[in-house]
Structure formats: structure tokens, C-alpha cells
Write a protein that holds these residues in place. Structure first.
Motif, PDB file in Angstrom:
ATOM      1  N   GLN A  57      40.533  40.800  28.411  1.00  0.00           N
ATOM      2  CA  GLN A  57      41.369  39.989  29.286  1.00  0.00           C
ATOM      3  C   GLN A  57      41.720  40.707  30.589  1.00  0.00           C
ATOM      4  OE1 GLN A  57      45.220  39.117  27.669  1.00  0.00           O
ATOM      5  NE2 GLN A  57      45.542  37.326  28.957  1.00  0.00           N
ATOM      6  N   GLU A  58      41.886  42.031  30.520  1.00  0.00           N
ATOM      7  CA  GLU A  58      42.307  42.788  31.706  1.00  0.00           C
ATOM      8  C   GLU A  58      41.324  42.650  32.874  1.00  0.00           C
ATOM      9  OE1 GLU A  58      44.168  44.649  28.108  1.00  0.00           O
ATOM     10  OE2 GLU A  58      42.208  43.838  28.657  1.00  0.00           O
ATOM     11  N   VAL A  59      40.051  42.442  32.569  1.00  0.00           N
ATOM     12  CA  VAL A  59      39.044  42.330  33.629  1.00  0.00           C
ATOM     13  C   VAL A  59      39.346  41.143  34.541  1.00  0.00           C
ATOM     14  CG1 VAL A  59      36.587  41.925  34.108  1.00  0.00           C
ATOM     15  CG2 VAL A  59      37.269  43.467  32.252  1.00  0.00           C
ATOM     16  N   GLY A  60      39.862  40.062  33.968  1.00  0.00           N
ATOM     17  CA  GLY A  60      40.166  38.873  34.744  1.00  0.00           C
ATOM     18  C   GLY A  60      41.261  39.095  35.776  1.00  0.00           C
ATOM     19  N   ALA A  61      42.075  40.143  35.592  1.00  0.00           N
ATOM     20  CA  ALA A  61      43.177  40.422  36.519  1.00  0.00           C
ATOM     21  C   ALA A  61      42.760  41.372  37.637  1.00  0.00           C
ATOM     22  CB  ALA A  61      44.366  41.013  35.757  1.00  0.00           C
ATOM     23  N   TRP A  62      41.540  41.913  37.581  1.00  0.00           N
ATOM     24  CA  TRP A  62      41.093  42.824  38.623  1.00  0.00           C
ATOM     25  C   TRP A  62      40.944  42.082  39.945  1.00  0.00           C
ATOM     26  CZ3 TRP A  62      36.457  45.820  35.986  1.00  0.00           C
ATOM     27  CH2 TRP A  62      36.977  46.602  34.941  1.00  0.00           C
ATOM     28  N   GLY A  79      37.466  40.574  39.378  1.00  0.00           N
ATOM     29  CA  GLY A  79      37.943  39.593  38.407  1.00  0.00           C
ATOM     30  C   GLY A  79      37.560  38.185  38.831  1.00  0.00           C
ATOM     31  N   THR A  80      37.623  37.920  40.139  1.00  0.00           N
ATOM     32  CA  THR A  80      37.207  36.623  40.667  1.00  0.00           C
ATOM     33  C   THR A  80      35.729  36.387  40.413  1.00  0.00           C
ATOM     34  OG1 THR A  80      38.891  36.685  42.400  1.00  0.00           O
ATOM     35  CG2 THR A  80      37.013  35.214  42.761  1.00  0.00           C
ATOM     36  N   ALA A 103      33.958  37.672  38.052  1.00  0.00           N
ATOM     37  CA  ALA A 103      33.776  37.461  36.615  1.00  0.00           C
ATOM     38  C   ALA A 103      34.090  36.020  36.228  1.00  0.00           C
ATOM     39  CB  ALA A 103      34.657  38.437  35.832  1.00  0.00           C
ATOM     40  N   ARG A 104      35.172  35.478  36.773  1.00  0.00           N
ATOM     41  CA  ARG A 104      35.533  34.091  36.456  1.00  0.00           C
ATOM     42  C   ARG A 104      34.493  33.113  36.995  1.00  0.00           C
ATOM     43  NH1 ARG A 104      40.593  36.267  37.680  1.00  0.00           N
ATOM     44  NH2 ARG A 104      40.512  35.508  39.836  1.00  0.00           N
ATOM     45  N   THR A 152      32.831  34.020  32.722  1.00  0.00           N
ATOM     46  CA  THR A 152      33.109  35.040  31.725  1.00  0.00           C
ATOM     47  C   THR A 152      34.151  34.531  30.733  1.00  0.00           C
ATOM     48  OG1 THR A 152      32.579  36.847  33.238  1.00  0.00           O
ATOM     49  CG2 THR A 152      34.045  37.371  31.402  1.00  0.00           C
ATOM     50  N   PHE A 199      37.106  35.636  28.524  1.00  0.00           N
ATOM     51  CA  PHE A 199      38.028  36.765  28.406  1.00  0.00           C
ATOM     52  C   PHE A 199      38.672  36.755  27.022  1.00  0.00           C
ATOM     53  CE2 PHE A 199      37.974  35.761  32.994  1.00  0.00           C
ATOM     54  CZ  PHE A 199      37.429  36.957  33.444  1.00  0.00           C
TER      55      PHE A 199
END
Length: 236
Positions: free
Chosen positions: A92-97, A101-102, A104-105, A109, A111
């Protein structure tokens, strides 16, 4: 000269990425078939820009497949994405990068969250995507390494292979094929990389992402070998 080259490459990378973000955004909004192909083409551009030379052994499987790969670098993402239209399963933390993170979304991805009740919902999302025919990449080690070894697999990540899917004979549940994949960074400027140079591309521990990215642009072409092994199911 190397610094000037890296600055030019980084500028093209950022400009190309910013140009591609709205295109992929609208492809997702419109549920266009291009939503899978755009990240594939984008990551081929990234690998070309960085001079990443990829040797492929075997063939990537398609249609509701789990790819299980070793993980030693952020470069694993563009390398695998340049070989097949894939999405990733990430913490989940990757989505907040910021920025990454953008990206990845935009690549759809999935999460995975730590809380048990939310983790069950995430598994259902994985099941749905597999039944829709998506190819999902899982890094079962749960983190990146120095590229010299493979860590024990996290059972929570590998358990995606146990998900019962619809589509068997007579409506019986089946399991998605799992394709093991090996990624090895073997050369730098055409010479054997060796342990002393691998940390320039292996991203692990408390390494900062942006300085590591800059260093990779500065160093130049890297040779990667990606081997797609025979797909199997958990029943086998």
C-alpha cells in the motif's frame, strides 16, 4: 559529460512521462483497450532511453496469469512492463509515493494492505483481475534485494496462487497459472557487471530513489537477462 548526458536523459524522461500521464488517465476513464498497451509502450520508451539491453529467454504467458519474479531494482518495473502488458501487486505504501505512486495507479497496480479485513478485499480484487484475463506481477520476496540472492517468499503474497477462480470444466474452480521469472543484471557498458557495480542498479535497504535513479542515468547502458520459466499451477 556523464552529468550532462544524465541531465538530458532525465529531462526527456520527465517530459515524456508528463505527456503520457493524461493520455493514460483518459484511457482508464474510457475503459479503453489502450489502457494496457500505453504502459507497455511507455516502458519500452524508458528502457530505450536508458539504453537498457534486454535478453529474453522463454515466452511470457498471457490470459489471467500470475508472474512471480525476483526483485532487486526499481528497474524491474520498466523491464518487465516493456516485455508484456502487465500490472503489478505492490504494498500500500507505494501508492502514497510522490510521482511514482501516480504512475503505479495509472498502470492499475493492486495495492495490498496489511489489515486482515482489507487484505481479504485486496485478494478479491486480485481474483477479479485474473478472471478478467490480466497478467499480474508479484514480487513474493516482499522487498527488493542487492541482486546477489533471493529472499524467502512472503506467504501472504504467494497465497494469490491459491485463489479459486471461475472458469473450470463444469463450473469447477481453477487456479491461475504461475509463471516464475528470473531477472539478472549482468553487464554495464557491455562488460560483466560483478558485485561491485550491482548496487548502482540494485535498489534496496534505505537507498533514496531519486539519487539512485540519477546515478543509473549517469552510468549508462545496462544489460539485463530475463528468463520466463514454464508456467505451473499450485495443483502441480
Amino acid at each position: 559529460m556523464a552529468t550532462l548526458r544524465a541531465a538530458a536523459l532525465l529531462f526527456v524522461f520527465v517530459a515524456g512521462t508528463l505527456a503520457g500521464i493524461p493520455i493514460q488517465f483518459f484511457a482508464l476513464k474510457l475503459d479503453s483497450r489502450a489502457r494496457k498497451r500505453i504502459p507497455f509502450l511507455y516502458h519500452r520508451f524508458v528502457c530505450w532511453l536508458m539504453g537498457t539491453r534486454i535478453t529474453v529467454i522463454g515466452t511470457p504467458a498471457t490470459g489471467g496469469v500470475l508472474i512471480m519474479a525476483n526483485h532487486s531494482s526499481w528497474l524491474d518495473i520498466p523491464v518487465l512492463s516493456s516485455l508484456a502488458p502487465v500490472s503489478f501487486v505492490a504494498k500500500q505504501e507505494v501508492g502514497a509515493w510522490a510521482f511514482f505512486g501516480t504512475l503505479a495507479r495509472l498502470q492499475r497496480t493492486i495495492f495490498v494492505r496489511r489489515e486482515r479485513t482489507k487484505a481479504i478485499a485486496d485478494r478479491d480484487n486480485i481474483r477479479k483481475r485474473l478472471e478478467e484475463g490480466d497478467t499480474l506481477v508479484v514480487f513474493p520476496e516482499g522487498t527488493s534485494t542487492d541482486g546477489n540472492r533471493v529472499l524467502p517468499f512472503k506467504s501472504t503474497l504467494f497465497s494469490a496462487a491459491e485463489l479459486p477462480l471461475h472458469g473450470g470444466k463444469g463450473g469447477a474452480p481453477v487456479h491461475a497459472p504461475v509463471q516464475p521469472v528470473s531477472i539478472a543484471y549482468v553487464g554495464l557498458h557491455g562488460l560483466p557487471m560483478g558485485r561491485e557495480n550491482r548496487p548502482y542498479f540494485a535498489w534496496y535497504g534505505d537507498m533514496e530513489l531519486v539519487p539512485h535513479l540519477w546515478e543509473a542515468f549517469e552510468l549508462g547502458p545496462v544489460d539485463v537477462v530475463v528468463e520466463f520459466h514454464k508456467p505451473i499451477t499450485i495443483d502441480e
